[in-house]
Design an enzyme around this catalytic site. Structure first.
Site, mmCIF file in Angstrom:
data_model
loop_
_atom_site.group_PDB
_atom_site.id
_atom_site.type_symbol
_atom_site.label_atom_id
_atom_site.label_comp_id
_atom_site.label_asym_id
_atom_site.label_seq_id
_atom_site.Cartn_x
_atom_site.Cartn_y
_atom_site.Cartn_z
ATOM 1 N N GLU A 283 0.854 -1.197 0.000
ATOM 2 C CA GLU A 283 0.000 0.000 0.000
ATOM 3 C C GLU A 283 0.882 1.237 0.000
ATOM 4 O O GLU A 283 1.996 1.192 0.525
ATOM 5 C CB GLU A 283 -0.847 0.042 1.286
ATOM 6 N N LYS A 285 2.363 4.442 1.502
ATOM 7 C CA LYS A 285 2.504 4.931 2.879
ATOM 8 C C LYS A 285 2.331 6.445 2.827
ATOM 9 O O LYS A 285 3.234 7.171 2.393
ATOM 10 C CB LYS A 285 3.871 4.555 3.449
ATOM 11 N N ARG A 290 -1.961 10.077 11.489
ATOM 12 C CA ARG A 290 -2.860 8.936 11.638
ATOM 13 C C ARG A 290 -4.200 9.398 12.206
ATOM 14 O O ARG A 290 -4.223 10.228 13.126
ATOM 15 C CB ARG A 290 -2.251 7.901 12.570
ATOM 16 N N LYS A 442 1.993 -5.518 3.746
ATOM 17 C CA LYS A 442 1.252 -6.190 4.825
ATOM 18 C C LYS A 442 0.837 -7.595 4.424
ATOM 19 O O LYS A 442 0.448 -7.808 3.271
ATOM 20 C CB LYS A 442 -0.028 -5.387 5.136
ATOM 21 N N LYS A 461 7.445 -1.471 6.801
ATOM 22 C CA LYS A 461 7.459 -0.181 6.108
ATOM 23 C C LYS A 461 8.723 -0.066 5.283
ATOM 24 O O LYS A 461 9.801 -0.481 5.719
ATOM 25 C CB LYS A 461 7.309 0.990 7.080
HETATM 26 P P1 AMP Z 1 6.054 5.223 11.107
HETATM 27 O O1 AMP Z 1 5.425 6.425 11.789
HETATM 28 O O2 AMP Z 1 7.226 5.536 10.263
HETATM 29 O O3 AMP Z 1 6.284 4.058 12.070
HETATM 30 O O4 AMP Z 1 4.963 4.670 10.082
HETATM 31 C C1 AMP Z 1 3.734 4.221 10.483
HETATM 32 C C2 AMP Z 1 2.682 5.265 10.154
HETATM 33 O O5 AMP Z 1 2.455 5.355 8.757
HETATM 34 C C3 AMP Z 1 1.317 4.892 10.694
HETATM 35 O O6 AMP Z 1 1.194 5.236 12.048
HETATM 36 C C4 AMP Z 1 0.369 5.700 9.812
HETATM 37 O O7 AMP Z 1 0.163 6.970 10.393
HETATM 38 C C5 AMP Z 1 1.163 5.910 8.532
HETATM 39 N N1 AMP Z 1 0.585 5.280 7.331
HETATM 40 C C6 AMP Z 1 0.505 5.860 6.138
HETATM 41 N N2 AMP Z 1 -0.004 5.046 5.211
HETATM 42 C C7 AMP Z 1 -0.284 3.869 5.847
HETATM 43 C C8 AMP Z 1 -0.821 2.622 5.404
HETATM 44 N N3 AMP Z 1 -1.171 2.399 4.142
HETATM 45 N N4 AMP Z 1 -0.940 1.648 6.351
HETATM 46 C C9 AMP Z 1 -0.574 1.840 7.638
HETATM 47 N N5 AMP Z 1 -0.053 3.010 8.096
HETATM 48 C C10 AMP Z 1 0.095 4.018 7.195
#
Ligand code: AMP
Length: 636
Positions: A283, A285, A290, A442, A461
């Site tokens: 997906e 990112k 959030r 995922k 990620k």
């Molecule tokens: P990180 O803050 O680097 O750990 O990345 C995780 C964050 O990416 C999550 O808390 C979400 O706010 C954001 N995010 C953006 N796109 C997605 C997605 N497709 N699935 C899950 N999280 C996402």
């Protein structure tokens, strides 16, 4: 009674002294098992003698006055506390301040000073319930003379305090107990006490009992992750027992759950290796904030942040637009989404920096300058049914079935399924061109349930920065600053940053930072940090006291900044993740650069010591320290 804890009459209120005695026992050890045993013994006694006080005991252990997501805080500054201690002890605020500067902890000072006083008509002993009640009353005081009213209430409590009670009362009022009691340990002790309250469990053989206790802890933690509200869980636990708890306490719209998080990876090949035999999906990112969006049956909509803060006041536009995005007959849901800044004219995503200029409070939908589009990537609850136990494939199918995309307002996260590294690379490139941070990869079918609050290996990620070899970023708490010189006269020239160690409840210095700031950043940061200045470092700051490193000013743990680093190294002066990489040395960041302020993170949500010390910090050639007979050598 073992452990020297305090007894009280069955059926009567739990004395505050019994809780403080338990705190003292816990404070005196760093051994986790010992801490667990002390707390379990105390909680078991509460269950047997005064079960109605169990919720209050747990809140005081957690140092909270209600569910975390309700965001109620005591709102007591240090100066109010100093005044209250001064009044209760008959000393001047100045002399109390001086004691604090010498002893480093107002709680200890209050205890020592109260100890010298004799009261002619001693008030009745404090109880756990009465202390929590007063703390809640203090939190509700607002308006003009609020300071005097708060001091008055604190004063009454202090006057009724005996023995070690002032120490823990003051620490509770300060907002941190600092006895090394993390929430996970509290949950575990509560589960053990709950299970042991059953005489059958008490009588079991050691091995069987250990299995029952471990199962109870897993069940309680699972339930708490889905419904983080002790006011509901504890009465249900007392009535139905822990094994039946999942039937009575379930995820429910209106109660935000802690979101699932992802593991970093080094490269797409790394992703393919990890997911070799499972079905997965990629997906975009999105780079925004959030947003967990809840619709409850009454029709009310709430938006919660990553740390369960109610963002509905920040995003009235999302709340207003929501009815257009779900199909008729949809009565309740919990969506997991990212709110992203959106350019309505050009119909495209804007960088995170644009979103961060949006106001957080008193926002009127009509006045919104920075438009947002919501990208939904998960559905956790629908029409009365929790979905966290379903596969992502099922959750996504329901998301597609029940929701409607509205251009520039609401969309489903873009995704694609392929095992071909080149196709995934192309998808990643498109994501980056579209102002996204990279990809989230995922598991789709097997092991793809939603795991609240976990940094799961089922979500990976892939950030564009890792691929460029720049490494991940860290979210660090600013604990001190150095006065600026030359061009930086009048503002701070550099800062001392720390990561958070949840087990020890302390901030550990990780680097000094002076790069990545624009002139206007420095002016703003000076203004926003100044209100958080404290006269001396907190007792729970771990840093090296040296002319080069000791900051000119200290801050209470408040601001969190995202920081990028070129590398990590074992450090002779910094303390991050001490004990994890080396027994006595910590880790530091090399060439740290300021990226942005993380308004959405509380100080305790700074990158934790475990993350700094773990092998999953990617993109770095981690310099490992090996001590050999012949001396010291560094290994890549
Ligand atoms: P990180 O803050 O680097 O750990 O990345 C995780 C964050 O990416 C999550 O808390 C979400 O706010 C954001 N995010 C953006 N796109 C997605 C997605 N497709 N699935 C899950 N999280 C996402």
């Amino acid at each position: 009674m073992s452990h020297g804890s305090l007894k009280w009459k069955p059926g009567s209120a739990v004395p505050y002294a019994a809780l403080c005695k338990t705190f003292e026992l816990i404070d005196a050890t760093t051994k986790r098992l010992q801490i667990l045993a002390y707390l379990t013994t105390f909680l078991k006694q509460v269950i047997e003698r005064s079960p109605d006080d169990l919720v209050a005991c747990i809140y005081l252990c957690l140092n909270r006055i209600g569910p975390e997501y309700e965001g109620k805080e005591l709102g007591i500054g240090e100066s109010i506390l100093i005044k209250a201690v001064a009044q209760a002890t008959g000393l001047s605020a100045q002399s109390i301040k001086q004691d604090v500067a010498e002893q480093g902890d107002l709680g200890t000072v209050a205890q020592a000073r109260r100890g010298h006083q004799k009261t002619m008509f001693p008030p009745p002993p404090l109880t756990v319930a009465s202390v929590l009640k007063t703390l809640r009353e203090i939190a509700n005081i607002t308006g003009q003379s609020s300071q005097a009213l708060k001091i008055n209430k604190i004063n009454k409590l202090l006057v009724a305090c005996k023995d070690n009670e002032p120490k823990y009362l003051i620490r509770s009022l300060e907002g941190k107990l600092r006895i090394g009691l993390a929430e996970q340990s509290i949950l575990q002790a509560l589960a053990h006490a709950g299970a042991l309250a059953d005489p059958k469990v008490e009588k079991m053989g050691e091995e069987k009992r250990a299995a029952v206790l471990s199962e109870a802890a897993a069940t309680l933690k699972h339930v708490y992750n889905e419904l983080p509200n002790y006011d509901e869980i504890i009465p249900a636990m007392l009535t139905h027992g822990i094994p039946a708890l999942p039937l009575h306490c379930k995820l429910r719209p209106g109660v935000p759950l802690k979101p699932m998080l992802a593991h970093p990876t080094k490269s797409l090949l790394d992703v393919l290796n990890r997911f070799e035999n499972v079905e997965f999906t990629c997906e975009y990112k999105y780079d925004g904030e959030r947003a967990q969006i809840h619709l409850i049956e009454s029709g009310d909509v709430m938006v919660y942040s990553r740390n369960s803060e109610n963002l509905s006041v920040k995003y009235p536009d999302i709340v207003e637009a929501l009815p257009q995005v779900f199909k008729q007959g949809t009565k309740s849901f919990v969506l997991d989404c990212e709110a992203v800044a959106w350019d309505r004219e050009k119909q495209c995503i804007l960088p995170f920096q644009v979103l961060s200029t949006r106001k957080r409070k008193d926002v009127q939908a009509a006045d919104v300058q920075v438009q947002v589009c919501v990208f939904a990537f998960d559905l956790l609850y629908l029409n009365g049914k929790p979905l966290t136990g379903e596969t992502l494939q099922t959750r996504r199918a329901l998301l597609i079935e029940h929701f409607i995309e509205v251009p520039g307002v609401f969309a489903l996260a873009k995704h694609m399924e392929s095992k071909d590294v080149e196709e995934i690379q192309t998808f990643l490139d498109e994501a980056v061109v579209g102002n996204c941070e990279g990809l989230m990869v995922k598991t789709l079918t097997t092991t793809s349930t939603y795991e609240p609050s976990k940094r799961s290996r089922n979500w990976l990620k892939v950030k564009k920065d890792y691929l460029a070899g720049l490494g991940d970023t860290f979210d660090l708490c600013v604990i001190g600053a150095y006065v600026g010189r030359g061009k930086r006269t009048g503002v701070y020239g550099a800062f001392l940053l720390a990561c958070y160690d949840e087990e020890r409840e302390e901030w550990q210095s990780i680097c000094k930072i002076g790069t990545g700031f624009t002139e206007s950043d420095l002016t703003t940061l000076h203004a926003t940090l100044t209100p958080h200045i404290i006269p001396s470092p907190r007792s729970y700051y771990r840093y090296t006291d040296s002319p080069n490193l000791t900051p000119d000013v200290w801050f209470a743990p408040h601001a969190v900044w995202e920081v990028k680093a070129a590398d990590l190294s074992v450090s002779p002066v910094h303390h991050a993740a001490v004990g994890l990489v080396d027994r006595n040395k910590g880790v530091s960041l090399r060439f740290p650069r300021f990226v942005r302020v993380r308004e959405d993170k509380k100080a305790e949500e700074a990158t934790n010591a475990g993350q700094v010390g773990c092998e999953n910090v990617v993109g770095f050639c981690f310099v490992c320290f090996v001590e050999e007979a012949g001396g010291v050598e560094f290994e890549q």
